[in-house]
Scaffold this active site. Structure first.
Site, PDB file in Angstrom:
ATOM      1  N   GLY A  65       0.818  -1.223   0.000  1.00  9.45           N
ATOM      2  CA  GLY A  65       0.000   0.000   0.000  1.00  9.45           C
ATOM      3  C   GLY A  65       0.841   1.258   0.000  1.00  9.45           C
ATOM      4  N   ALA A  66       0.266   2.331   0.541  1.00 12.41           N
ATOM      5  CA  ALA A  66       0.978   3.618   0.547  1.00 12.41           C
ATOM      6  C   ALA A  66       2.180   3.537   1.478  1.00 12.41           C
ATOM      7  CB  ALA A  66       0.030   4.720   1.002  1.00 12.41           C
ATOM      8  N   PHE A  68       4.250   4.562   4.258  1.00 12.54           N
ATOM      9  CA  PHE A  68       4.049   5.394   5.458  1.00 12.54           C
ATOM     10  C   PHE A  68       5.332   6.102   5.877  1.00 12.54           C
ATOM     11  CE2 PHE A  68       4.456   0.938   7.211  1.00 12.54           C
ATOM     12  CZ  PHE A  68       5.774   1.075   7.643  1.00 12.54           C
ATOM     13  N   ASN A  95      -5.913  10.070  -6.106  1.00 11.88           N
ATOM     14  CA  ASN A  95      -6.744   8.866  -5.973  1.00 11.88           C
ATOM     15  C   ASN A  95      -7.841   8.805  -7.030  1.00 11.88           C
ATOM     16  OD1 ASN A  95      -5.232   8.146  -3.757  1.00 11.88           O
ATOM     17  ND2 ASN A  95      -6.997   7.578  -2.517  1.00 11.88           N
ATOM     18  N   LEU A 120      -4.456   1.136  -0.571  1.00 11.48           N
ATOM     19  CA  LEU A 120      -4.850   1.643  -1.887  1.00 11.48           C
ATOM     20  C   LEU A 120      -4.567   0.609  -2.984  1.00 11.48           C
ATOM     21  CD1 LEU A 120      -5.763   3.864  -3.856  1.00 11.48           C
ATOM     22  CD2 LEU A 120      -3.481   4.884  -3.665  1.00 11.48           C
ATOM     23  N   GLU A 153     -10.476   3.389  -0.143  1.00 13.66           N
ATOM     24  CA  GLU A 153      -9.829   4.082  -1.270  1.00 13.66           C
ATOM     25  C   GLU A 153      -9.865   3.200  -2.514  1.00 13.66           C
ATOM     26  OE1 GLU A 153      -5.984   5.708  -0.428  1.00 13.66           O
ATOM     27  OE2 GLU A 153      -6.608   6.447   1.533  1.00 13.66           O
TER      28      GLU A 153
HETATM   29  N1  CO8 Z   1       5.441   1.877   3.830  1.00  9.96           N
HETATM   30  C1  CO8 Z   1       6.786   1.903   3.985  1.00  9.96           C
HETATM   31  N2  CO8 Z   1       7.533   0.859   4.344  1.00  9.96           N
HETATM   32  C2  CO8 Z   1       6.896  -0.310   4.527  1.00  9.96           C
HETATM   33  C3  CO8 Z   1       5.507  -0.436   4.372  1.00  9.96           C
HETATM   34  C4  CO8 Z   1       4.767   0.730   4.006  1.00  9.96           C
HETATM   35  N3  CO8 Z   1       3.432   0.708   3.819  1.00  9.96           N
HETATM   36  N4  CO8 Z   1       5.154  -1.702   4.644  1.00  9.96           N
HETATM   37  C5  CO8 Z   1       6.298  -2.350   4.948  1.00  9.96           C
HETATM   38  N5  CO8 Z   1       7.338  -1.507   4.887  1.00  9.96           N
HETATM   39  C6  CO8 Z   1       8.759  -1.796   5.157  1.00  9.96           C
HETATM   40  C7  CO8 Z   1       8.975  -1.973   6.660  1.00  9.96           C
HETATM   41  O1  CO8 Z   1       9.153  -0.725   7.318  1.00  9.96           O
HETATM   42  C8  CO8 Z   1      10.231  -2.824   6.670  1.00  9.96           C
HETATM   43  O2  CO8 Z   1      11.349  -1.979   6.432  1.00  9.96           O
HETATM   44  P1  CO8 Z   1      12.709  -2.209   7.294  1.00  9.96           P
HETATM   45  O3  CO8 Z   1      13.201  -3.567   6.851  1.00  9.96           O
HETATM   46  O4  CO8 Z   1      13.569  -1.079   6.853  1.00  9.96           O
HETATM   47  O5  CO8 Z   1      12.312  -2.183   8.732  1.00  9.96           O
HETATM   48  C9  CO8 Z   1      10.071  -3.713   5.442  1.00  9.96           C
HETATM   49  O6  CO8 Z   1       9.107  -3.049   4.601  1.00  9.96           O
HETATM   50  C10 CO8 Z   1       9.542  -5.099   5.801  1.00  9.96           C
HETATM   51  O7  CO8 Z   1       8.346  -4.919   6.574  1.00  9.96           O
HETATM   52  P2  CO8 Z   1       8.091  -5.675   7.974  1.00  9.96           P
HETATM   53  O8  CO8 Z   1       9.397  -5.945   8.652  1.00  9.96           O
HETATM   54  O9  CO8 Z   1       7.085  -4.876   8.732  1.00  9.96           O
HETATM   55  O10 CO8 Z   1       7.483  -7.048   7.433  1.00  9.96           O
HETATM   56  P3  CO8 Z   1       6.400  -7.963   8.153  1.00  9.96           P
HETATM   57  O11 CO8 Z   1       6.264  -9.173   7.288  1.00  9.96           O
HETATM   58  O12 CO8 Z   1       6.732  -8.143   9.601  1.00  9.96           O
HETATM   59  O13 CO8 Z   1       5.012  -7.119   8.115  1.00  9.96           O
HETATM   60  C11 CO8 Z   1       3.287  -5.830   7.071  1.00  9.96           C
HETATM   61  C12 CO8 Z   1       4.436  -6.853   6.884  1.00  9.96           C
HETATM   62  C13 CO8 Z   1       2.187  -6.440   7.864  1.00  9.96           C
HETATM   63  C14 CO8 Z   1       2.811  -5.491   5.674  1.00  9.96           C
HETATM   64  C15 CO8 Z   1       3.779  -4.561   7.784  1.00  9.96           C
HETATM   65  O14 CO8 Z   1       4.976  -4.120   7.158  1.00  9.96           O
HETATM   66  C16 CO8 Z   1       2.771  -3.448   7.724  1.00  9.96           C
HETATM   67  O15 CO8 Z   1       1.822  -3.418   8.482  1.00  9.96           O
HETATM   68  N6  CO8 Z   1       2.938  -2.464   6.792  1.00  9.96           N
HETATM   69  C17 CO8 Z   1       2.053  -1.326   6.676  1.00  9.96           C
HETATM   70  C18 CO8 Z   1       0.969  -1.531   5.644  1.00  9.96           C
HETATM   71  C19 CO8 Z   1       0.093  -0.293   5.547  1.00  9.96           C
HETATM   72  O16 CO8 Z   1      -0.541   0.125   6.501  1.00  9.96           O
HETATM   73  N7  CO8 Z   1       0.043   0.342   4.366  1.00  9.96           N
HETATM   74  C20 CO8 Z   1      -0.724   1.541   4.155  1.00  9.96           C
HETATM   75  C21 CO8 Z   1      -2.140   1.179   3.773  1.00  9.96           C
HETATM   76  S1  CO8 Z   1      -3.210   2.586   3.596  1.00  9.96           S
HETATM   77  C22 CO8 Z   1      -3.111   3.022   1.974  1.00  9.96           C
HETATM   78  O17 CO8 Z   1      -2.525   2.356   1.175  1.00  9.96           O
HETATM   79  C23 CO8 Z   1      -3.805   4.294   1.529  1.00  9.96           C
HETATM   80  C24 CO8 Z   1      -3.304   5.486   2.256  1.00  9.96           C
HETATM   81  C25 CO8 Z   1      -3.324   6.733   1.416  1.00  9.96           C
HETATM   82  C26 CO8 Z   1      -2.137   7.582   1.756  1.00  9.96           C
HETATM   83  C27 CO8 Z   1      -1.925   8.782   0.939  1.00  9.96           C
HETATM   84  C28 CO8 Z   1      -0.604   9.474   1.416  1.00  9.96           C
HETATM   85  C29 CO8 Z   1      -0.152  10.612   0.648  1.00  9.96           C
END
Ligand code: CO8
Length: 275
Positions: A65-66, A68, A95, A120, A153
């Site tokens: 996804g996005a 963060f 979007n 997203l 979204e």
């Molecule tokens: N953004 C940035 N980095 C990420 C993201 C993300 N969404 N997801 C994972 N990563 C990174 C982690 O920080 C990690 O980096 P590092 O190795 O440097 O620590 C690496 O990827 C591996 O991730 P994890 O160690 O966390 O891996 P796990 O298998 O333990 O967990 C998960 C995987 C469950 C996916 C977990 O990483 C997570 O919860 N990620 C967040 C997902 C999320 O919430 N995404 C956003 C959804 S909302 C959306 O998409 C719409 C929002 C609109 C925004 C508009 C903004 C302008």
């Protein structure tokens, strides 16, 4: 192959192939990368000789996804971070446009799904015509908007119930619960899965490409495109309605300020999604 390193584009055997290529971030996309994805889907739409467009990925996730941890978001001053101007440009316009680009795509839109899909990107995945998954046991959909102080979204408030049914859509959106690959297969979202037999994402992507090519090779192109238009007309009213209502409500959430805090907490690893 033409590329910005993060999202790649190529045309092979009447098929445009777009690859998300940020495996270290689980293919989470920042604003520019979503924009690049949309531009490539637009370009694929205009290719003269293609029948299908495949969106594929790298590493263990289709897309988290996005992004963060997008540095730009953290560097913005507080006044801008809560302003209409900022979120109209960075959220509302992007979007609406991206969702329309996916919804209005003329070719067969295929997702080659190597792993889970979040946020997203889930909305965009649900706008694909065909969904092929390597391993349903490692796949899930997560629409964590309720956990992020956001709302649906990518027209997912319409596509989730159309493709999963009302009960699963409610679980996904109201409870921010992941929907398992097995559930997605049972309700018919997934066209085909490969029992996880491919050890690398590249091998899996190659097989999906071959399966798609074999399936359309001898069909009449114009009939495919017209049938797509006919099918699409049935869903357009739902998608277009959802798209504009979602961004209006989403804008309100950004102006309220909850998602900014939740994104920062995710970036600091203070909160995690329940999986
Ligand atoms: N953004 C940035 N980095 C990420 C993201 C993300 N969404 N997801 C994972 N990563 C990174 C982690 O920080 C990690 O980096 P590092 O190795 O440097 O620590 C690496 O990827 C591996 O991730 P994890 O160690 O966390 O891996 P796990 O298998 O333990 O967990 C998960 C995987 C469950 C996916 C977990 O990483 C997570 O919860 N990620 C967040 C997902 C999320 O919430 N995404 C956003 C959804 S909302 C959306 O998409 C719409 C929002 C609109 C925004 C508009 C903004 C302008």
């Amino acid at each position: 192959m033409s590329e910005s390193a993060d999202v790649l584009y190529e045309v092979r055997d009447r098929t445009a192939i777009i690859t998300l290529n940020i495996p270290k971030r689980l293919n989470a996309l920042n604003g520019e990368q979503y924009l690049q994805l949309g531009k490539f889907v637009e370009r694929a739409n205009e290719e003269e000789d293609t029948v299908a467009t495949i969106i594929q990925s790298t590493g263990r996730f289709f897309s988290a996804g996005a992004n963060f941890a997008d540095k730009k978001l953290q560097e913005i001053d507080a006044e801008t971070l809560f302003s209409h101007e900022y979120w109209l440009e960075r959220f509302v316009a992007r979007n609406v446009w991206l969702t329309n680009v996916f919804n209005n795509h003329k070719k067969i839109l295929v997702a080659a799904v190597n792993g889970p899909c979040i946020g997203l990107s889930t909305g965009l995945l649900l706008l694909c015509d065909l969904v092929y998954v390597n391993d349903i046991n490692k796949f899930y959909l997560l629409a964590p908007f309720a956990n992020l102080g956001l709302v649906a979204e990518g027209a997912s408030s319409a596509t989730l119930f159309m493709r999963l049914g009302w009960s699963k859509a409610s679980e996904a959106l109201l409870l921010a619960k992941p929907i398992s690959g097995q559930d997605c297969y049972n309700v018919g979202l997934i066209n085909k899965h490969y029992e996880g037999k491919f050890k690398t994402t590249e091998e899996f992507n190659q097989q999906v490409f071959k399966d798609i090519y074999d399936a359309f090779e001898n069909l009449h192109e114009d009939s495919i495109f017209q049938n797509k238009q006919l099918l699409k007309q049935q869903r357009d009213v739902y998608i277009n309605n959802a798209n504009s209502n979602e961004v209006q409500r989403g804008l309100g959430k950004w102006l309220e300020g909850v998602p900014q805090t939740r994104f920062a907490q995710l970036a600091m690893k203070e909160v995690k999604h329940k999986l």
